[in-house]
Scaffold this motif. Structure first.
Motif, PDB file in Angstrom:
ATOM      1  N   VAL A  56     -11.638  57.789  38.059  1.00  0.00           N
ATOM      2  CA  VAL A  56     -10.295  58.104  37.564  1.00  0.00           C
ATOM      3  C   VAL A  56      -9.632  59.258  38.329  1.00  0.00           C
ATOM      4  N   PRO A  57     -10.335  60.365  38.635  1.00  0.00           N
ATOM      5  CA  PRO A  57      -9.660  61.438  39.384  1.00  0.00           C
ATOM      6  C   PRO A  57      -9.120  61.001  40.746  1.00  0.00           C
ATOM      7  N   SER A  58      -9.661  59.919  41.287  1.00  0.00           N
ATOM      8  CA  SER A  58      -9.181  59.420  42.585  1.00  0.00           C
ATOM      9  C   SER A  58      -8.117  58.338  42.427  1.00  0.00           C
ATOM     10  N   ALA A  59      -7.596  58.190  41.204  1.00  0.00           N
ATOM     11  CA  ALA A  59      -6.620  57.128  40.952  1.00  0.00           C
ATOM     12  C   ALA A  59      -5.315  57.334  41.708  1.00  0.00           C
ATOM     13  N   TRP A  60      -5.125  58.514  42.275  1.00  0.00           N
ATOM     14  CA  TRP A  60      -3.932  58.740  43.099  1.00  0.00           C
ATOM     15  C   TRP A  60      -4.004  57.979  44.420  1.00  0.00           C
ATOM     16  N   GLN A  61      -5.221  57.535  44.761  1.00  0.00           N
ATOM     17  CA  GLN A  61      -5.407  56.763  45.992  1.00  0.00           C
ATOM     18  C   GLN A  61      -5.317  55.264  45.704  1.00  0.00           C
ATOM     19  N   TYR A  62      -4.762  54.512  46.655  1.00  0.00           N
ATOM     20  CA  TYR A  62      -4.828  53.063  46.554  1.00  0.00           C
ATOM     21  C   TYR A  62      -6.286  52.607  46.629  1.00  0.00           C
ATOM     22  N   GLY A  63      -6.556  51.470  46.042  1.00  0.00           N
ATOM     23  CA  GLY A  63      -7.872  50.874  46.206  1.00  0.00           C
ATOM     24  C   GLY A  63      -8.050  50.337  47.606  1.00  0.00           C
ATOM     25  N   ASP A  64      -9.301  50.185  48.022  1.00  0.00           N
ATOM     26  CA  ASP A  64      -9.593  49.604  49.328  1.00  0.00           C
ATOM     27  C   ASP A  64      -8.985  48.204  49.391  1.00  0.00           C
ATOM     28  N   PRO A  65      -8.030  47.943  50.274  1.00  0.00           N
ATOM     29  CA  PRO A  65      -7.382  46.634  50.296  1.00  0.00           C
ATOM     30  C   PRO A  65      -8.318  45.488  50.649  1.00  0.00           C
ATOM     31  N   GLU A  66      -9.476  45.788  51.206  1.00  0.00           N
ATOM     32  CA  GLU A  66     -10.450  44.750  51.526  1.00  0.00           C
ATOM     33  C   GLU A  66     -11.525  44.609  50.446  1.00  0.00           C
ATOM     34  N   SER A  67     -11.531  45.503  49.461  1.00  0.00           N
ATOM     35  CA  SER A  67     -12.599  45.517  48.442  1.00  0.00           C
ATOM     36  C   SER A  67     -13.961  45.379  49.126  1.00  0.00           C
ATOM     37  N   HIS A  68     -14.147  46.140  50.198  1.00  0.00           N
ATOM     38  CA  HIS A  68     -15.308  45.936  51.064  1.00  0.00           C
ATOM     39  C   HIS A  68     -16.629  46.104  50.331  1.00  0.00           C
ATOM     40  N   ASP A  69     -16.781  47.221  49.619  1.00  0.00           N
ATOM     41  CA  ASP A  69     -18.075  47.485  48.974  1.00  0.00           C
ATOM     42  C   ASP A  69     -18.393  46.439  47.914  1.00  0.00           C
ATOM     43  N   ALA A 242      -7.266  32.515  54.550  1.00  0.00           N
ATOM     44  CA  ALA A 242      -5.861  32.207  54.266  1.00  0.00           C
ATOM     45  C   ALA A 242      -5.326  33.027  53.098  1.00  0.00           C
ATOM     46  N   PHE A 243      -6.187  33.425  52.179  1.00  0.00           N
ATOM     47  CA  PHE A 243      -5.741  34.259  51.061  1.00  0.00           C
ATOM     48  C   PHE A 243      -5.079  35.541  51.571  1.00  0.00           C
ATOM     49  N   ASN A 244      -5.554  36.036  52.708  1.00  0.00           N
ATOM     50  CA  ASN A 244      -4.990  37.277  53.248  1.00  0.00           C
ATOM     51  C   ASN A 244      -3.528  37.136  53.652  1.00  0.00           C
ATOM     52  N   ARG A 245      -3.059  35.914  53.802  1.00  0.00           N
ATOM     53  CA  ARG A 245      -1.661  35.700  54.174  1.00  0.00           C
ATOM     54  C   ARG A 245      -0.711  35.910  52.991  1.00  0.00           C
ATOM     55  N   VAL A 246      -1.228  35.785  51.767  1.00  0.00           N
ATOM     56  CA  VAL A 246      -0.327  35.808  50.607  1.00  0.00           C
ATOM     57  C   VAL A 246      -0.726  36.809  49.523  1.00  0.00           C
ATOM     58  N   ARG A 247      -1.959  37.287  49.536  1.00  0.00           N
ATOM     59  CA  ARG A 247      -2.393  38.121  48.416  1.00  0.00           C
ATOM     60  C   ARG A 247      -1.765  39.511  48.473  1.00  0.00           C
ATOM     61  N   ASN A 248      -1.765  40.173  47.325  1.00  0.00           N
ATOM     62  CA  ASN A 248      -1.345  41.566  47.242  1.00  0.00           C
ATOM     63  C   ASN A 248      -2.509  42.432  47.718  1.00  0.00           C
ATOM     64  N   HIS A 249      -2.417  42.974  48.911  1.00  0.00           N
ATOM     65  CA  HIS A 249      -3.547  43.695  49.495  1.00  0.00           C
ATOM     66  C   HIS A 249      -3.870  44.985  48.743  1.00  0.00           C
ATOM     67  N   PHE A 250      -2.931  45.492  47.995  1.00  0.00           N
ATOM     68  CA  PHE A 250      -3.201  46.693  47.194  1.00  0.00           C
ATOM     69  C   PHE A 250      -3.182  46.367  45.704  1.00  0.00           C
ATOM     70  N   GLY A 251      -3.530  45.123  45.380  1.00  0.00           N
ATOM     71  CA  GLY A 251      -3.531  44.705  43.985  1.00  0.00           C
ATOM     72  C   GLY A 251      -4.716  45.212  43.191  1.00  0.00           C
ATOM     73  N   MET A 252      -5.799  45.564  43.856  1.00  0.00           N
ATOM     74  CA  MET A 252      -6.998  46.041  43.157  1.00  0.00           C
ATOM     75  C   MET A 252      -7.022  47.559  43.131  1.00  0.00           C
ATOM     76  N   CYS A 253      -7.145  48.123  41.937  1.00  0.00           N
ATOM     77  CA  CYS A 253      -7.197  49.584  41.839  1.00  0.00           C
ATOM     78  C   CYS A 253      -8.627  50.081  42.032  1.00  0.00           C
ATOM     79  N   ARG A 254      -8.747  51.342  42.375  1.00  0.00           N
ATOM     80  CA  ARG A 254     -10.054  51.937  42.668  1.00  0.00           C
ATOM     81  C   ARG A 254     -10.963  51.924  41.438  1.00  0.00           C
ATOM     82  N   VAL A 255     -10.376  52.115  40.266  1.00  0.00           N
ATOM     83  CA  VAL A 255     -11.175  52.156  39.039  1.00  0.00           C
ATOM     84  C   VAL A 255     -11.798  50.788  38.770  1.00  0.00           C
ATOM     85  N   SER A 256     -11.021  49.729  38.951  1.00  0.00           N
ATOM     86  CA  SER A 256     -11.543  48.376  38.765  1.00  0.00           C
ATOM     87  C   SER A 256     -12.658  48.081  39.762  1.00  0.00           C
TER      88      SER A 256
END
Length: 375
Positions: A56-69, A242-256
């Protein structure tokens, strides 16, 4: 005045689900038992809760757009390559992206009549033509869905296994057999939101080389994180890319992302929750039987109770339960709409349902077809 697209302007102004919060605002009081939205009342693992709190304290940052981990961990969990995985805002979000990729005005899409309606909304919003196939004995029929797709030249086929709203399921072997007959230019969308609750053998083996299959999974059900909106799709690398062409790359938050990663690591907690869900299903079945009603076998985190009549009777039972502050839902389409659907709950929640059901059923039958408005 804003001008909508022709496709959207032609759509009805309807909402697939009216949330319990909206109903509570309309009622002017809270529900005592919230057991209608297929939520997992047992909640996330303690480790997932800690991970989300730490994030939560890092919620000021966008989530990793690749959800790599998270993708890396999911790849290891399923023994597949990371490039066969995309993470998105729950299965609903991923279904929306998929329809943007595949569906355009006139595209034919096959689904079961009365199956998960949010998929239908995504198809219709893209201008697709929905072709419904009847359930068979309260089961979606993989064989009939594929046969229809071949007959009409569909590009997408939707199948939920286990099924929502009935909770029934097909074996993985049955799905694989049907898939083997699917045309090469058609894609089976296998919604496995409830697969963690299902018995062994309900899921076909994962084959990421098959271009005709995309699987959808989620942390909303057995993992208890519906409010964090985290799902993922497994498929061929070309489709996933192909999902990368249309998805919201910053749709996932860091907390999730942090919560899902920790939840995946705690498989012991997941197994314990699945056991509690199974016990709750048994309790719901017993409550229904004591009231003279039957239930459908379920491999999900809910049970469909047959009210013993038609959709009008089930609607009266539902209305009477709402009056008694018990939030439940029911299927939309006949003949499945003869049922109400009860989510697995704690003993306390199911005690409330057990006390309310006989009165609700008696009142519903006594009203002789007249649906009484909730007050």
């Amino acid at each position: 005045m804003v001008t909508l697209t022709d496709v959207v302007a032609a759509l009805p102004e309807t909402v697939p689900f009216v949330g319990p919060e909206a109903q509570e605002r309309q009622r002017g009081r809270l529900f005592k038992a919230r057991i209608g939205a297929n939520e997992n009342v047992f909640g996330p693992s303690p480790g997932a809760i800690r991970a989300m709190q730490d994030a939560v304290p890092s919620a000021w940052q966008y989530g990793d757009p690749e959800s790599h981990d998270l993708r890396e961990a999911l790849a290891a969990h399923h023994d597949i390559d990371m490039n066969n995985l995309v993470v998105g805002e729950g299965i609903d979000g991923l279904l929306g992206y998929l329809c943007r990729l595949i569906v355009q005005p006139g595209t034919r899409v096959v689904t079961s009549a009365g199956a998960y309606p949010t998929f239908n909304y995504h198809v219709q919003a893209s201008g697709g033509e929905l072709i419904p196939v009847p359930y068979v004995d309260d089961h979606e029929s993989p064989e009939d869905l594929v046969a229809c797709a071949k007959r009409v030249g569909a590009r997408l086929v939707y199948l939920a296994n286990p099924d929502n709203p009935m909770g029934t399921w097909s074996s993985g072997a049955t799905i694989s057999s049907a898939l083997s007959r699917l045309p090469s230019d058609c894609l089976l969308v296998l919604d496995e939101a409830y697969i963690d609750c299902a018995p062994r053998g309900a899921a076909p083996e994962i084959d990421t080389a098959d271009t005709r299959l995309v699987r959808m999974r989620t942390f909303s059900k057995a993992y208890g994180m519906a409010g964090m909106r985290t799902g993922y799709a497994i498929g061929h690398t070309a489709l996933i890319a192909a999902f990368n062409r249309v998805r919201n790359h910053f749709g996932m938050c860091r907390v999730s992302q942090a919560g899902a990663l920790a939840a995946l690591a705690d498989q012991a907690y997941l197994a314990a929750v699945v056991t509690r869900i199974a016990a709750a299903r048994d309790r719901i079945t017993a409550i229904a039987a004591a009231a003279g009603l039957s239930t459908l076998p379920s491999a999900a985190n809910f049970v469909a109770i047959d009210c013993g009549g038609d959709g009008a009777l089930a609607q009266r039972v539902l209305s009477e339960l709402l009056k008694r502050d018990i939030f439940v839902r029911m299927p939309f389409v006949a003949p499945q709409d003869r049922c109400i659907r009860i989510s697995a709950g704690t003993d306390t929640l199911l005690d409330l349902f057990e006390a309310a059901l006989p009165e609700a059923l008696e009142s519903a039958v006594a009203h002789n077809g007249k649906i009484q408005p909730e007050v």
